[in-house]
Design a protein around this motif. Structure first.
Motif, PDB file in Angstrom:
ATOM      1  N   ASP A 613       0.863  -1.182   0.000  1.00 21.14           N
ATOM      2  CA  ASP A 613       0.000   0.000   0.000  1.00 21.14           C
ATOM      3  C   ASP A 613       0.898   1.229   0.000  1.00 21.14           C
ATOM      4  O   ASP A 613       1.586   1.507   0.989  1.00 21.14           O
ATOM      5  CB  ASP A 613      -0.902  -0.012   1.235  1.00 21.14           C
ATOM      6  N   THR A 614       0.913   1.969  -1.099  1.00 15.87           N
ATOM      7  CA  THR A 614       1.821   3.104  -1.228  1.00 15.87           C
ATOM      8  C   THR A 614       1.377   4.322  -0.421  1.00 15.87           C
ATOM      9  O   THR A 614       2.127   5.286  -0.302  1.00 15.87           O
ATOM     10  CB  THR A 614       1.983   3.492  -2.705  1.00 15.87           C
ATOM     11  N   GLU A 615       0.196   4.273   0.143  1.00 14.77           N
ATOM     12  CA  GLU A 615      -0.257   5.380   0.981  1.00 14.77           C
ATOM     13  C   GLU A 615       0.078   5.157   2.447  1.00 14.77           C
ATOM     14  O   GLU A 615       0.366   6.098   3.186  1.00 14.77           O
ATOM     15  CB  GLU A 615      -1.763   5.594   0.825  1.00 14.77           C
ATOM     16  N   THR A 616       0.048   3.902   2.893  1.00 13.69           N
ATOM     17  CA  THR A 616       0.320   3.598   4.303  1.00 13.69           C
ATOM     18  C   THR A 616       1.649   2.882   4.528  1.00 13.69           C
ATOM     19  O   THR A 616       2.138   2.813   5.651  1.00 13.69           O
ATOM     20  CB  THR A 616      -0.791   2.713   4.885  1.00 13.69           C
ATOM     21  N   GLY A 617       2.214   2.306   3.474  1.00 14.60           N
ATOM     22  CA  GLY A 617       3.443   1.532   3.606  1.00 14.60           C
ATOM     23  C   GLY A 617       3.225   0.101   4.050  1.00 14.60           C
ATOM     24  O   GLY A 617       4.184  -0.667   4.197  1.00 14.60           O
ATOM     25  N   PRO A 739       6.084  -0.744   7.648  1.00 13.38           N
ATOM     26  CA  PRO A 739       5.268   0.288   7.003  1.00 13.38           C
ATOM     27  C   PRO A 739       5.916   1.665   7.039  1.00 13.38           C
ATOM     28  O   PRO A 739       5.848   2.418   6.065  1.00 13.38           O
ATOM     29  CB  PRO A 739       3.962   0.246   7.799  1.00 13.38           C
ATOM     30  N   GLN A 740       6.557   2.005   8.155  1.00 13.60           N
ATOM     31  CA  GLN A 740       7.189   3.315   8.254  1.00 13.60           C
ATOM     32  C   GLN A 740       8.304   3.465   7.220  1.00 13.60           C
ATOM     33  O   GLN A 740       8.408   4.491   6.547  1.00 13.60           O
ATOM     34  CB  GLN A 740       7.758   3.526   9.654  1.00 13.60           C
ATOM     35  N   TRP A 743       6.712   3.588   3.660  1.00  9.49           N
ATOM     36  CA  TRP A 743       6.048   4.881   3.440  1.00  9.49           C
ATOM     37  C   TRP A 743       7.077   5.989   3.228  1.00  9.49           C
ATOM     38  O   TRP A 743       6.934   6.829   2.325  1.00  9.49           O
ATOM     39  CB  TRP A 743       5.159   5.203   4.630  1.00  9.49           C
ATOM     40  N   ARG A 744       8.137   5.983   4.066  1.00 11.04           N
ATOM     41  CA  ARG A 744       9.162   7.015   3.925  1.00 11.04           C
ATOM     42  C   ARG A 744       9.841   6.929   2.564  1.00 11.04           C
ATOM     43  O   ARG A 744      10.112   7.960   1.919  1.00 11.04           O
ATOM     44  CB  ARG A 744      10.192   6.893   5.040  1.00 11.04           C
ATOM     45  N   GLU A 747       7.594   8.425  -0.069  1.00  9.73           N
ATOM     46  CA  GLU A 747       7.597   9.887   0.019  1.00  9.73           C
ATOM     47  C   GLU A 747       8.898  10.478  -0.504  1.00  9.73           C
ATOM     48  O   GLU A 747       8.904  11.516  -1.202  1.00  9.73           O
ATOM     49  CB  GLU A 747       7.364  10.312   1.473  1.00  9.73           C
TER      50      GLU A 747
END
Length: 783
Positions: A613-617, A739-740, A743-744, A747
């Motif tokens: 999930d590229t929005e939440t990682g 996920p962090q 996600w980073r 971004e």
């Protein structure tokens, strides 16, 4: 062979006892008169122990003794393995503590509750010292020293002579700095020990993987002759390498029991286990050169391994096992290597399922994916261009390993077929073109590992008067299914039903020798010993039966659990043969010590398909296909069990698990609330299968399987997560792919600020003396 039980799915004979709770573990012993121990542990990562006041604790209800290092004597703990003999550890901390959880004092009381309560009454005065947690920072000038007499935090090191770039004329050179994170071993049962002292002798019940090695450690610590030390390992609730031999805490309990002349028991709490059993922990600087046809010219590696405090032997894997296996399944003509085992103010590092080999596989397989992206080839195509070919075996690698036999493309082809990688990539393209939030990633890993190692193992088989049999082995099971596999071997050779075969292990007073369990050695060494002992017993029995049948021994065969003259209906039963043998032939028993000076090298391929999930990682495993080759398969059910458990642990390292400290050395993930260990809800239906390439190294043709799936799965999942983000420009993510972190990276990719894959290794590598391969690392037993 036709009619043989070998190679068939046989349910584990040990499971009923485990499932109904009839099995016995160390902490189940509630015998009257057994005292209970609890440790006072340091809350600081690095401090001088200024004073210890035990007065109030000693006067507490039920307390029979409070012990510090001064009470236990000056003897250093004989470790399971030695990284540097100059780094000594004592059963309890002496001059200073070196990690949070370092044992400082031991309280012994009539009940566990009383011991735990009294621990709070021991007053320790600490003078706080600066701590260093990061293994690379530990190598910097001015870093807090763990052992001042060493002059640095380098416990041991090695460097090859040739330090030039090993890829002259390369068309492509890729460089990646990678981290293989620290993980908690986290078996169901933590450390546990019950010590019963006697006059110049001691009996120790302990949860260990190596009873005979543990006996030798206890003997060395106490000064007793090994024959005066009995070690018994009852059922052991998992180990994964974390219960190699015995630890400092075990030996502190041994010393206390002998001083009190009373039995003393200690069983770790979950919190203590999380502070004590750690492994992995490497920083890897990896470089690879390829020619214009994408064939490997050379590799250079510079690795730092985290020993933790007291030169924990897990940090030494960078000097041995990781180096040995770091070229993987590929032809690497030139190889340059340097490594440092670093001391930090963290828990001492030990072994964990693979012990250095998963780190090697993660390194080379991540490097191959980065190289594939660099040269514009599919990951499997780059691998195939560089695979060692079947006709090359036995193959000597640039690291010195002698691979026995293999067909590395066979499991790769099978894994790609089962996973339908072409179909998955078509779906991946569709999602990318549609700009969907949830992107698909496909990861591949092709691996080889080392098992068995050179060594000797004991096996014994005896047939009793009633036709039942007892089999003994020097290996020591803690869940792998030894009772089943060894009974299958004896049943196949003797024709005795498996339910009439009893398995005995893990008691040094009964089993005369043994290397224990580690390095996936049990079937290929212990099984080979049992197989040969059973064959010798069968030959003896056939001769006795021939006398009863008045026939030539060559004409006697085992048919349906009886002895028969070939081509006739004349038969005699096992009980009759056994009774005759015990009357006039000295019984039906034999032993074997199977020895080999060579290791075996299992291999395989894994394909992971994940959704990111590229929005939440968040990363969700969709499919994981494992095709592992462990040589000849004795029991497919046991193999599949090892594959399923291994895959889950490997996937878990790739996605979730990470033991972390803050800068002062305080653990941040010391409970299951904070440490992301998977549950059944996190697992999917792993798709496991096998290929069979028998080895010539042992008579069974068997290789190890206990660690293989862990080794293959982690890089496959890591590669899949990076692949899901590849179209955004992401080229690498360190383990674990949380996920962090995911996600980073997304971004950063969108902002055009992704970090470089490479930075220069620590200057400490320049200070390693050249050709320092003769480090001080030795092992007390196979891991």
């Amino acid at each position: 062979m036709p009619g043989s039980v070998l190679g068939t799915m046989v349910r584990r004979v040990e499971d009923p006892e485990l499932l109904v709770g009839a099995s016995t573990y160390v902490d189940n012993d509630q015998s009257p008169g057994v005292l209970h121990a609890a440790f006072v542990r340091s809350p600081l990562a690095h401090a001088v122990v200024a004073s210890i006041d035990t007065t109030e604790a000693a006067a507490a209800p039920g307390v029979v003794g409070v012990f510090t290092a001064a009470d236990l004597g000056d003897g250093a703990v004989p470790p399971f393995a030695v990284v540097n003999p100059a780094v000594e550890r004592h059963a309890l901390a002496t001059d200073k503590v070196r990690y949070v959880g370092d044992p400082v004092a031991l309280v012994v009381a009539e009940t566990r509750a009383q011991a735990v309560d009294a621990v709070e009454l021991v007053e320790v005065d600490y003078d706080d010292l600066p701590a260093v947690v990061d293994m690379e920072r530990a190598l910097e000038p001015g870093a807090p020293l763990q052992f001042e007499e060493l002059g640095s935090n380098v416990a041991a090191s090695r460097k090859d002579d040739d330090q030039d770039d090993p890829w002259e004329g390369a068309a492509h050179v890729v460089r990646v700095r990678m981290e293989n994170q620290r993980v908690a071993t986290a078996p169901i049962e933590g450390h546990a020990i019950l010590v019963r002292p006697g006059a110049d002798e001691v009996t120790v019940h302990v949860a260990t993987q190596q009873p005979h090695g543990a006996r030798d450690q206890v003997a060395a610590f106490t000064g007793l002759d090994p024959d005066r030390v009995r070690v018994v390992a009852p059922h052991v609730g998992g180990a994964f390498g974390g219960k190699a031999g015995v630890t400092a805490e075990h030996l502190a309990v041994v010393a206390a029991a002998r001083l009190l002349a009373q039995p003393v028991k200690w069983a770790e709490t979950r919190s203590e286990t999380m502070l004590s059993m750690h492994s992995r922990g490497q920083v890897q600087y990896a470089e690879l050169g390829l020619d214009a046809d994408a064939r490997i010219l050379g590799m250079r590696l510079r690795l730092v391994g985290d020993c933790g405090a007291y030169a924990g032997f897990g940090g030494s894997f960078v000097l041995g096992g990781t180096r040995l296996m770091s070229t993987g399944v590929y032809r690497v003509p030139r190889f340059v290597y340097a490594a440092i085992a670093a001391l930090t103010n963290t828990a001492p590092m030990g072994a964990f399922r693979g012990a250095g080999r998963p780190e090697a596989a993660a390194l080379v397989e991540r490097l191959m994916d980065v190289a594939a992206a660099e040269v514009g080839l599919a990951p499997e195509e780059l691998r195939r261009r560089n695979l060692i070919q079947p006709d090359d075996f036995p193959y000597r690698t640039a690291t010195g390993a002698r691979y026995d036999v293999g067909d590395y493309d066979l499991p790769l082809r099978e894994a790609l077929r089962i996973a339908d990688v072409d179909g998955a990539r078509a779906e991946q393209r569709r999602r990318r073109e549609a700009g969907e939030v949830r992107q698909l990633g496909i990861g591949i890993a092709t691996y080889v590992e080392i098992t068995g190692f050179a060594g000797t193992e004991f096996g014994s088989v005896e047939v009793h008067d009633d036709g039942t049999a007892t089999v003994m082995a020097g290996t020591s099971a803690h869940g792998q299914g030894h009772a089943t596999s060894f009974a299958m071997l004896v049943s196949d050779r003797l024709g005795i039903p498996m339910d009439r075969i009893r398995f005995v292990q893990s008691d040094t007073a009964v089993v005369r020798s043994g290397g224990g369990t580690g390095g996936s050695r049990s079937l290929q060494l212990g099984g080979s010993a049992i197989d040969r002992a059973a064959t010798k017993v069968a030959d003896k029995a056939r001769a006795v039966a021939a006398g009863l049948l008045e026939a030539d021994p060559a004409d006697v065969e085992v048919v349906d659990g009886t002895f028969a003259v070939r081509g006739t209906g004349v038969r005699v039963s096992w009980p009759a043969v056994a009774a005759e043998a015990h009357r006039d032939h000295g019984g039906l028993t034999d032993v074997d010590d199977f020895s080999t000076d060579e290791a075996t090298f299992p291999f395989g391929a894994h394909v992971s398909i994940v959704e990111v999930d590229t929005e939440t990682g968040h990363v969700r495993p969709l499919r994981h296909v494992a095709v592992d080759d462990c040589g000849r398969i004795l029991n497919p059910l046991l193999v599949q069990g090892q594959q399923h458990g291994g895959v889950l642990q490997g996937v878990s390292q790739a996605l979730w698990e990470h033991f972390e400290y803050d800068e002062e050395g305080t653990p941040l993930t010391s409970t299951f609330v904070d440490y992301a260990i998977p549950t059944a809800a996190d697992a999917i239906a792993w798709e496991v299968s096998s290929t069979e390439t028998p080895t010539p190294i042992n008579p069974l043709g068997a290789k190890g399987i206990g660690e293989s799936a862990t080794i293959g799965s982690t890089p496959a999942v890591q590669n899949a997560v990076v692949d899901a983000l590849g179209h955004l420009g992401v080229r690498h993510l360190d383990l674990p792919c949380t996920p962090q972190r995911v996600w980073r990276a997304v971004e950063q990719a969108r902002a055009g600020t992704l970090p470089e894959l490479w930075r220069e290794p620590p200057a400490a590598f320049d200070r390693i003396p050249s050709d320092s391969a003769g480090s001080s690392v030795t092992e007390g037993a196979d891991v």
